[in-house]
Design a protein around this motif. Structure first.
Motif, mmCIF file in Angstrom:
data_model
loop_
_atom_site.group_PDB
_atom_site.id
_atom_site.type_symbol
_atom_site.label_atom_id
_atom_site.label_comp_id
_atom_site.label_asym_id
_atom_site.label_seq_id
_atom_site.Cartn_x
_atom_site.Cartn_y
_atom_site.Cartn_z
ATOM 1 N N PRO A 187 0.837 -1.212 0.000
ATOM 2 C CA PRO A 187 0.000 0.000 0.000
ATOM 3 C C PRO A 187 0.869 1.258 0.000
ATOM 4 O O PRO A 187 1.971 1.270 0.539
ATOM 5 N N ARG A 188 0.350 2.322 -0.613
ATOM 6 C CA ARG A 188 1.049 3.602 -0.639
ATOM 7 C C ARG A 188 0.085 4.700 -0.188
ATOM 8 O O ARG A 188 -1.118 4.628 -0.463
ATOM 9 N N ARG A 189 0.619 5.717 0.449
ATOM 10 C CA ARG A 189 -0.202 6.853 0.888
ATOM 11 C C ARG A 189 0.294 8.127 0.214
ATOM 12 O O ARG A 189 1.487 8.441 0.228
ATOM 13 N N LEU A 190 -0.653 8.881 -0.357
ATOM 14 C CA LEU A 190 -0.388 10.195 -0.914
ATOM 15 C C LEU A 190 -1.068 11.225 -0.030
ATOM 16 O O LEU A 190 -2.173 11.009 0.455
ATOM 17 N N ASP A 191 -0.424 12.368 0.147
ATOM 18 C CA ASP A 191 -1.023 13.409 0.975
ATOM 19 C C ASP A 191 -0.495 14.750 0.499
ATOM 20 O O ASP A 191 0.485 15.274 1.033
ATOM 21 N N GLY A 192 -1.127 15.290 -0.524
ATOM 22 C CA GLY A 192 -0.671 16.572 -1.038
ATOM 23 C C GLY A 192 -0.862 16.681 -2.537
ATOM 24 O O GLY A 192 -1.741 16.042 -3.127
ATOM 25 N N HIS A 193 -0.024 17.500 -3.160
ATOM 26 C CA HIS A 193 -0.090 17.759 -4.594
ATOM 27 C C HIS A 193 1.054 17.043 -5.316
ATOM 28 O O HIS A 193 2.129 16.849 -4.735
ATOM 29 N N PRO A 194 0.860 16.665 -6.574
ATOM 30 C CA PRO A 194 1.999 16.179 -7.368
ATOM 31 C C PRO A 194 3.082 17.256 -7.427
ATOM 32 O O PRO A 194 2.792 18.455 -7.484
ATOM 33 N N LEU A 195 4.320 16.833 -7.418
ATOM 34 C CA LEU A 195 5.462 17.742 -7.557
ATOM 35 C C LEU A 195 5.898 17.718 -9.011
ATOM 36 O O LEU A 195 6.207 16.648 -9.567
ATOM 37 N N LEU A 196 5.931 18.883 -9.648
ATOM 38 C CA LEU A 196 6.112 18.969 -11.096
ATOM 39 C C LEU A 196 7.428 19.645 -11.458
ATOM 40 O O LEU A 196 7.846 20.608 -10.811
ATOM 41 N N GLU A 197 8.034 19.144 -12.527
ATOM 42 C CA GLU A 197 9.165 19.803 -13.175
ATOM 43 C C GLU A 197 8.828 19.895 -14.659
ATOM 44 O O GLU A 197 8.562 18.877 -15.308
ATOM 45 N N LEU A 198 8.813 21.114 -15.201
ATOM 46 C CA LEU A 198 8.439 21.343 -16.595
ATOM 47 C C LEU A 198 9.695 21.312 -17.464
ATOM 48 O O LEU A 198 10.682 21.999 -17.177
ATOM 49 N N LEU A 199 9.640 20.530 -18.567
ATOM 50 C CA LEU A 199 10.815 20.327 -19.415
ATOM 51 C C LEU A 199 10.504 20.683 -20.864
ATOM 52 O O LEU A 199 9.399 20.419 -21.366
ATOM 53 N N ASP A 200 11.508 21.244 -21.556
ATOM 54 C CA ASP A 200 11.336 21.608 -22.961
ATOM 55 C C ASP A 200 11.662 20.428 -23.870
ATOM 56 O O ASP A 200 11.825 19.287 -23.396
ATOM 57 N N GLU A 201 11.759 20.664 -25.178
ATOM 58 C CA GLU A 201 11.982 19.577 -26.131
ATOM 59 C C GLU A 201 13.306 18.861 -25.910
ATOM 60 O O GLU A 201 13.454 17.695 -26.288
ATOM 61 N N ASP A 202 14.265 19.546 -25.325
ATOM 62 C CA ASP A 202 15.561 18.929 -25.010
ATOM 63 C C ASP A 202 15.596 18.368 -23.594
ATOM 64 O O ASP A 202 16.662 18.013 -23.094
ATOM 65 N N ARG A 203 14.423 18.338 -22.944
ATOM 66 C CA ARG A 203 14.261 17.850 -21.576
ATOM 67 C C ARG A 203 15.066 18.686 -20.585
ATOM 68 O O ARG A 203 15.586 18.181 -19.597
ATOM 69 N N LYS A 204 15.144 19.996 -20.864
ATOM 70 C CA LYS A 204 15.763 20.949 -19.961
ATOM 71 C C LYS A 204 14.660 21.717 -19.228
ATOM 72 O O LYS A 204 13.574 21.933 -19.770
ATOM 73 N N PRO A 205 14.905 22.161 -17.979
ATOM 74 C CA PRO A 205 13.877 22.890 -17.237
ATOM 75 C C PRO A 205 13.400 24.140 -17.969
ATOM 76 O O PRO A 205 14.199 24.871 -18.576
ATOM 77 N N VAL A 206 12.098 24.379 -17.923
ATOM 78 C CA VAL A 206 11.494 25.558 -18.543
ATOM 79 C C VAL A 206 11.396 26.653 -17.481
ATOM 80 O O VAL A 206 10.716 26.477 -16.462
ATOM 81 N N PRO A 207 12.064 27.789 -17.688
ATOM 82 C CA PRO A 207 12.008 28.860 -16.683
ATOM 83 C C PRO A 207 10.770 29.733 -16.861
ATOM 84 O O PRO A 207 10.097 29.701 -17.900
ATOM 85 N N GLY A 208 10.477 30.516 -15.841
ATOM 86 C CA GLY A 208 9.472 31.562 -15.955
ATOM 87 C C GLY A 208 8.033 31.108 -15.850
ATOM 88 O O GLY A 208 7.127 31.868 -16.209
ATOM 89 N N VAL A 209 7.774 29.886 -15.365
ATOM 90 C CA VAL A 209 6.403 29.404 -15.195
ATOM 91 C C VAL A 209 6.175 29.129 -13.711
ATOM 92 O O VAL A 209 6.923 28.375 -13.086
ATOM 93 N N ASP A 210 5.137 29.749 -13.152
ATOM 94 C CA ASP A 210 4.766 29.503 -11.759
ATOM 95 C C ASP A 210 3.839 28.295 -11.680
ATOM 96 O O ASP A 210 2.787 28.279 -12.329
ATOM 97 N N VAL A 211 4.228 27.284 -10.907
ATOM 98 C CA VAL A 211 3.373 26.125 -10.670
ATOM 99 C C VAL A 211 2.601 26.395 -9.385
ATOM 100 O O VAL A 211 3.184 26.514 -8.304
ATOM 101 N N LEU A 212 1.280 26.515 -9.514
ATOM 102 C CA LEU A 212 0.407 26.917 -8.417
ATOM 103 C C LEU A 212 -0.289 25.712 -7.822
ATOM 104 O O LEU A 212 -0.772 24.843 -8.564
ATOM 105 N N ARG A 213 -0.375 25.661 -6.508
ATOM 106 C CA ARG A 213 -1.177 24.635 -5.850
ATOM 107 C C ARG A 213 -2.625 25.106 -5.829
ATOM 108 O O ARG A 213 -2.972 26.040 -5.108
ATOM 109 N N GLY A 214 -3.441 24.482 -6.654
ATOM 110 C CA GLY A 214 -4.793 24.960 -6.869
ATOM 111 C C GLY A 214 -4.862 25.796 -8.128
ATOM 112 O O GLY A 214 -3.882 25.954 -8.863
ATOM 113 N N GLY A 215 -6.044 26.355 -8.370
ATOM 114 C CA GLY A 215 -6.265 27.083 -9.616
ATOM 115 C C GLY A 215 -5.804 28.518 -9.603
ATOM 116 O O GLY A 215 -5.722 29.145 -10.665
ATOM 117 N N GLY A 216 -5.478 29.087 -8.400
ATOM 118 C CA GLY A 216 -5.064 30.478 -8.348
ATOM 119 C C GLY A 216 -6.093 31.363 -9.029
ATOM 120 O O GLY A 216 -7.295 31.226 -8.818
#
Length: 296
Positions: A187-216
């Protein structure tokens, strides 16, 4: 009923398929360059050479259209070469075109776990609704490390399988679901939000994007801003979360994010999905908390 075959293309293309070598081969072991048939024939593959090779994938042969009881079928042969230092899983989009460039049919094929430094070959038979196939074109090529691949026959080291659905779109608002299956043995327990890393076509981090918990201030969507609660997943059970954004374009360059690297919880191994986020110039992506089941 005997299947009849009628070639719409030179016979050399059809011969490619008779000599197809499925499986793996060493890098540099005679994989043809773009514009040549996969069997070693000098006959060119029909299509613009710039459309036949991309990101380690090459179209190496196109067979004549065949007709059976169902719709016409066009066999296409391609090779995938992994130039990375670990196994990767590839998703390859292919289009079959008429002489005028009209797309008659398309497909996506997944080639799992191509070993580092190796080449594998595949043949896919693409159903078309009508005749007239003259050439082929590579569409998007996406690749992720095999131990982060979103789904497959084997349970990843993370103990989870993760997929992204096709989502919903209305008035520039996009919502995509993340589906997480406990494919492990405990069994596994989750408690929270998925943790995200945004990647471009070269699988490099995409800067300048705010990842919001909820819809903001992106939008009000029922259940999206519900607070996190513990989610217990027995083996075989699934959890669900959503991504939300607007593809509005204003000042600046639009941001596109083909890959999203997801950790189900802090410290867990990552999984990578390919939702093709078209974030426009908004610079915001909302994520909901995990819930149990496939929908909240």
């Amino acid at each position: 009923m005997r299947t009849a075959t009628r070639s719409l293309l030179p016979a050399a293309f059809a011969s490619v398929l008779l000599l197809t070598a499925c499986g793996t081969g060493t890098q540099g072991s005679g994989v043809p360059g773009p514009g040549t048939a996969g069997s070693g024939s000098a006959a060119p593959v029909p299509g613009d050479p710039s459309d036949l090779e991309k990101d380690g994938v090459r179209v190496t042969g196109m067979g004549g259209r065949t007709r059976s009881v169902g719709p016409p079928v066009v066999p296409v042969e391609f090779a995938v070469t992994n130039r990375e230092d670990r196994p990767f899983t590839y998703t390859v989009a292919l289009d079959v075109l008429s002489a005028s460039g009209e797309v008659l049919a398309n497909t996506k094929e997944t080639v799992p776990s191509v070993p580092a430094g190796r080449t594998v070959r595949r043949t896919v038979r693409i159903d078309t609704l009508r005749s007239g196939a003259e050439r082929v074109r590579l569409g998007k090529v996406r690749r992720v490390p095999s131990d982060e691949a979103p789904a497959g026959a084997h349970c990843p080291p993370s103990g989870f399988r993760l997929t992204a659905d096709d989502g919903d779109a209305a008035m520039g608002l996009r919502v995509v679901g993340l589906h997480l299956e406990n494919c492990g043995t405990r069994p596994r327990r989750l408690d929270g939000h998925p943790l995200l890393e945004l990647l471009d076509e070269d699988r490099k981090p995409v800067p300048g994007v705010d990842v919001l918990r909820g819809g903001g201030d992106i939008a009000l969507v029922t259940g999206f801003d519900d607070p996190p609660r513990p989610v217990d997943l027995k083996p075989g059970e699934t959890g669900f979360a959503r991504l939300m954004w607007r593809n509005t374009t204003g000042a600046g360059d639009p941001v596109n994010v083909p890959y999203v690297r997801v950790r189900a919880e802090p410290g867990s191994r990552p999984l990578t999905v390919i939702p093709e986020l078209d974030l426009g110039t908004t610079g915001k992506l909302g994520v909901s908390a995990w819930t149990k089941g496939s929908r909240p």
